[in-house]
Design an enzyme around this catalytic site. Structure first.
Site, PDB file in Angstrom:
ATOM      1  N   SER A 219       0.843  -1.193   0.000  1.00 44.52           N
ATOM      2  CA  SER A 219       0.000   0.000   0.000  1.00 44.52           C
ATOM      3  C   SER A 219       0.878   1.242   0.000  1.00 44.52           C
ATOM      4  O   SER A 219       1.674   1.464   0.921  1.00 44.52           O
ATOM      5  CB  SER A 219      -0.903   0.014   1.230  1.00 44.52           C
ATOM      6  OG  SER A 219      -1.569   1.264   1.275  1.00 44.52           O
TER       7      SER A 219
ATOM      8  N   HIS B  54      -1.126  -1.087  -4.250  1.00 50.19           N
ATOM      9  CA  HIS B  54      -2.439  -0.725  -3.722  1.00 50.19           C
ATOM     10  C   HIS B  54      -2.451   0.788  -3.491  1.00 50.19           C
ATOM     11  O   HIS B  54      -1.573   1.336  -2.818  1.00 50.19           O
ATOM     12  CB  HIS B  54      -2.657  -1.479  -2.412  1.00 50.19           C
ATOM     13  CG  HIS B  54      -4.012  -1.300  -1.806  1.00 50.19           C
ATOM     14  ND1 HIS B  54      -5.126  -1.990  -2.244  1.00 50.19           N
ATOM     15  CD2 HIS B  54      -4.446  -0.506  -0.797  1.00 50.19           C
ATOM     16  CE1 HIS B  54      -6.173  -1.636  -1.509  1.00 50.19           C
ATOM     17  NE2 HIS B  54      -5.790  -0.727  -0.633  1.00 50.19           N
TER      18      HIS B  54
ATOM     19  N   ASP C  82      -4.690   3.895  -2.120  1.00 48.72           N
ATOM     20  CA  ASP C  82      -5.841   4.262  -1.296  1.00 48.72           C
ATOM     21  C   ASP C  82      -6.301   5.672  -1.612  1.00 48.72           C
ATOM     22  O   ASP C  82      -5.519   6.608  -1.527  1.00 48.72           O
ATOM     23  CB  ASP C  82      -5.454   4.183   0.183  1.00 48.72           C
ATOM     24  CG  ASP C  82      -5.321   2.753   0.660  1.00 48.72           C
ATOM     25  OD1 ASP C  82      -6.263   1.970   0.453  1.00 48.72           O
ATOM     26  OD2 ASP C  82      -4.259   2.415   1.235  1.00 48.72           O
TER      27      ASP C  82
ATOM     28  N   MET D  62      -9.031   8.569  -0.514  1.00 48.21           N
ATOM     29  CA  MET D  62      -9.928   8.958   0.597  1.00 48.21           C
ATOM     30  C   MET D  62     -10.408  10.387   0.372  1.00 48.21           C
ATOM     31  O   MET D  62      -9.626  11.239  -0.057  1.00 48.21           O
ATOM     32  CB  MET D  62      -9.167   8.903   1.918  1.00 48.21           C
ATOM     33  CG  MET D  62      -8.532   7.554   2.199  1.00 48.21           C
ATOM     34  SD  MET D  62      -7.663   7.585   3.778  1.00 48.21           S
ATOM     35  CE  MET D  62      -6.827   5.995   3.718  1.00 48.21           C
TER      36      MET D  62
ATOM     37  N   HIS E 148      -8.207   1.582  -4.478  1.00 50.18           N
ATOM     38  CA  HIS E 148      -9.228   1.357  -3.442  1.00 50.18           C
ATOM     39  C   HIS E 148      -9.899   2.694  -3.137  1.00 50.18           C
ATOM     40  O   HIS E 148      -9.308   3.555  -2.492  1.00 50.18           O
ATOM     41  CB  HIS E 148      -8.508   0.775  -2.213  1.00 50.18           C
ATOM     42  CG  HIS E 148      -9.371   0.551  -1.025  1.00 50.18           C
ATOM     43  ND1 HIS E 148      -8.861   0.283   0.232  1.00 50.18           N
ATOM     44  CD2 HIS E 148     -10.719   0.532  -0.869  1.00 50.18           C
ATOM     45  CE1 HIS E 148      -9.845   0.117   1.095  1.00 50.18           C
ATOM     46  NE2 HIS E 148     -10.988   0.277   0.452  1.00 50.18           N
TER      47      HIS E 148
ATOM     48  N   MET F 116     -12.170   4.936  -1.177  1.00 47.55           N
ATOM     49  CA  MET F 116     -12.901   5.126   0.078  1.00 47.55           C
ATOM     50  C   MET F 116     -13.549   6.504  -0.022  1.00 47.55           C
ATOM     51  O   MET F 116     -13.133   7.460   0.637  1.00 47.55           O
ATOM     52  CB  MET F 116     -11.931   5.032   1.267  1.00 47.55           C
ATOM     53  CG  MET F 116     -11.500   3.591   1.537  1.00 47.55           C
ATOM     54  SD  MET F 116     -10.033   3.503   2.572  1.00 47.55           S
ATOM     55  CE  MET F 116      -8.784   3.657   1.306  1.00 47.55           C
TER      56      MET F 116
ATOM     57  N   MET G  78     -12.135  -5.552   4.533  1.00 45.44           N
ATOM     58  CA  MET G  78     -11.321  -4.682   5.386  1.00 45.44           C
ATOM     59  C   MET G  78     -11.055  -5.388   6.713  1.00 45.44           C
ATOM     60  O   MET G  78     -11.986  -5.860   7.373  1.00 45.44           O
ATOM     61  CB  MET G  78     -12.042  -3.359   5.662  1.00 45.44           C
ATOM     62  CG  MET G  78     -12.160  -2.417   4.471  1.00 45.44           C
ATOM     63  SD  MET G  78     -10.612  -1.998   3.650  1.00 45.44           S
ATOM     64  CE  MET G  78      -9.677  -1.254   4.982  1.00 45.44           C
TER      65      MET G  78
ATOM     66  N   ASP H  85      -7.196  -6.224   3.645  1.00 48.04           N
ATOM     67  CA  ASP H  85      -6.518  -4.927   3.726  1.00 48.04           C
ATOM     68  C   ASP H  85      -6.603  -4.378   5.150  1.00 48.04           C
ATOM     69  O   ASP H  85      -7.698  -4.139   5.662  1.00 48.04           O
ATOM     70  CB  ASP H  85      -7.201  -3.974   2.726  1.00 48.04           C
ATOM     71  CG  ASP H  85      -6.571  -2.591   2.671  1.00 48.04           C
ATOM     72  OD1 ASP H  85      -5.477  -2.401   3.223  1.00 48.04           O
ATOM     73  OD2 ASP H  85      -7.187  -1.706   2.039  1.00 48.04           O
TER      74      ASP H  85
HETATM   75  C1  DX5 Z   1      -6.717   1.720   5.257  1.00 51.50           C
HETATM   76  C2  DX5 Z   1      -6.206   1.410   3.873  1.00 51.50           C
HETATM   77  C3  DX5 Z   1      -5.111   0.430   3.809  1.00 51.50           C
HETATM   78  C4  DX5 Z   1      -3.820   0.836   4.507  1.00 51.50           C
HETATM   79  C5  DX5 Z   1      -3.260  -0.408   5.096  1.00 51.50           C
HETATM   80  O1  DX5 Z   1      -7.877   2.468   5.149  1.00 51.50           O
HETATM   81  O2  DX5 Z   1      -7.261   0.916   3.061  1.00 51.50           O
HETATM   82  O3  DX5 Z   1      -4.822   0.057   2.468  1.00 51.50           O
HETATM   83  O4  DX5 Z   1      -2.869   1.419   3.671  1.00 51.50           O
HETATM   84  O5  DX5 Z   1      -2.176  -0.074   5.881  1.00 51.50           O
HETATM   85  P1  DX5 Z   1      -1.533  -1.089   6.920  1.00 51.50           P
HETATM   86  O6  DX5 Z   1      -1.045  -2.283   6.144  1.00 51.50           O
HETATM   87  O7  DX5 Z   1      -0.452  -0.279   7.534  1.00 51.50           O
HETATM   88  O8  DX5 Z   1      -2.612  -1.471   7.887  1.00 51.50           O
HETATM   89 ZN    ZN Z   2      -6.763   0.067   1.078  1.00 54.26          ZN
END
Ligand code: DX5
Ligand code: ZN
Length: 216
Positions: free
Chosen positions: A7, A32, A34, A36, A65, A67, A138, A176
């Site tokens: 990630s 990956h 993320d 947000m 991903h 969010m 998740m 994840d």
């Molecule tokens: C959290 C993200 C994850 C995050 C995971 O909302 O969706 O992808 O980067 O990070 P770690 O592996 O540090 O929990």
């Molecule tokens: Zn993620």
């Protein structure tokens, strides 16, 4: 073999290209990403400009991903930016719009994924299992890296594995949040075959060994 998706939320934002290249050399086949919006989750991260910038520097799979609230408004931009997989959250819109969003992603030739937050039951995504190329469970509350792994999500992974075997066996099953060398084992034992790892991967002294160990 399992897939490891480091990630990039855990990468150094001022040295993203350096971190991507380091991870490629360590054997990463997926990244990956993320996204947000400060609404669906109480945090901000990358947008589609980051996806298109990444697309220019890597030919590895970009596993994006989302969010974000009501992703139907933005999936076109994320598809055109070069996502290979684009995952939305089932909690982010009405059932009708969720189905329309998955169809729209597929219409761009991009693989569609759906994700569930820890409190959301499997039943919520059951209607979409056949439409998806990836299901993301998740294992932390979405929003932040570095949280503790929720082992109580494992029955959900196992149940999805069982359901996918019947209706869509080619669909990938991803976990994840809080995945490290130890917690990855229980994820794999329950049927996950794509493992997202942020902090544990970026902090690993030997990233190649970390990736190899999760892939096994
Ligand atoms: C959290 C993200 C994850 C995050 C995971 O909302 O969706 O992808 O980067 O990070 P770690 O592996 O540090 O929990
Ligand atoms: Zn993620």
């Amino acid at each position: 073999m399992n897939i490891v998706a480091p990630s990039l939320l855990a990468a150094d934002p001022m040295n993203m290209e350096r971190d991507v290249k380091t991870l490629e050399q360590a054997g990463a086949k997926w990244f990956h990403v993320d996204v947000m919006d400060g609404l669906f989750v109480p945090n901000f991260s990358f947008g589609y400009s980051t996806v298109s910038a990444l697309r220019k520097i890597t030919d590895r799979v970009l596993d994006v991903h989302l969010m974000i609230d009501r992703p139907l408004r933005y999936v076109e931009q994320f598809c055109k930016a070069g996502s290979d997989y684009l995952t939305i959250h089932v909690e982010s819109d009405t059932p009708e719009n969720i189905a329309a969003t998955l169809d729209k992603i597929a219409s761009f030739g991009v693989k569609a994924g759906i994700s569930v937050k820890p409190k959301t039951p499997v039943e919520a995504i059951e209607p979409y299992l056949e439409k998806c190329d990836l299901i993301l469970v998740m294992t932390v509350e979405p929003g932040f890296g570095g949280q503790s792994f929720m082992a109580d999500m494992m029955p959900k992974v196992a149940l999805l594995k069982e359901k996918l075997a019947k209706v869509n066996p080619a669909c990938k099953l991803e976990v994840d949040g809080g995945v490290d060398m130890r917690t990855a084992e229980v994820c794999k034992a329950n049927g996950a075959n794509v493992l997202v790892a942020g902090s544990a991967c970026l902090k690993a002294a030997d990233k190649a060994e970390f990736i190899r160990s999760l892939e096994r």
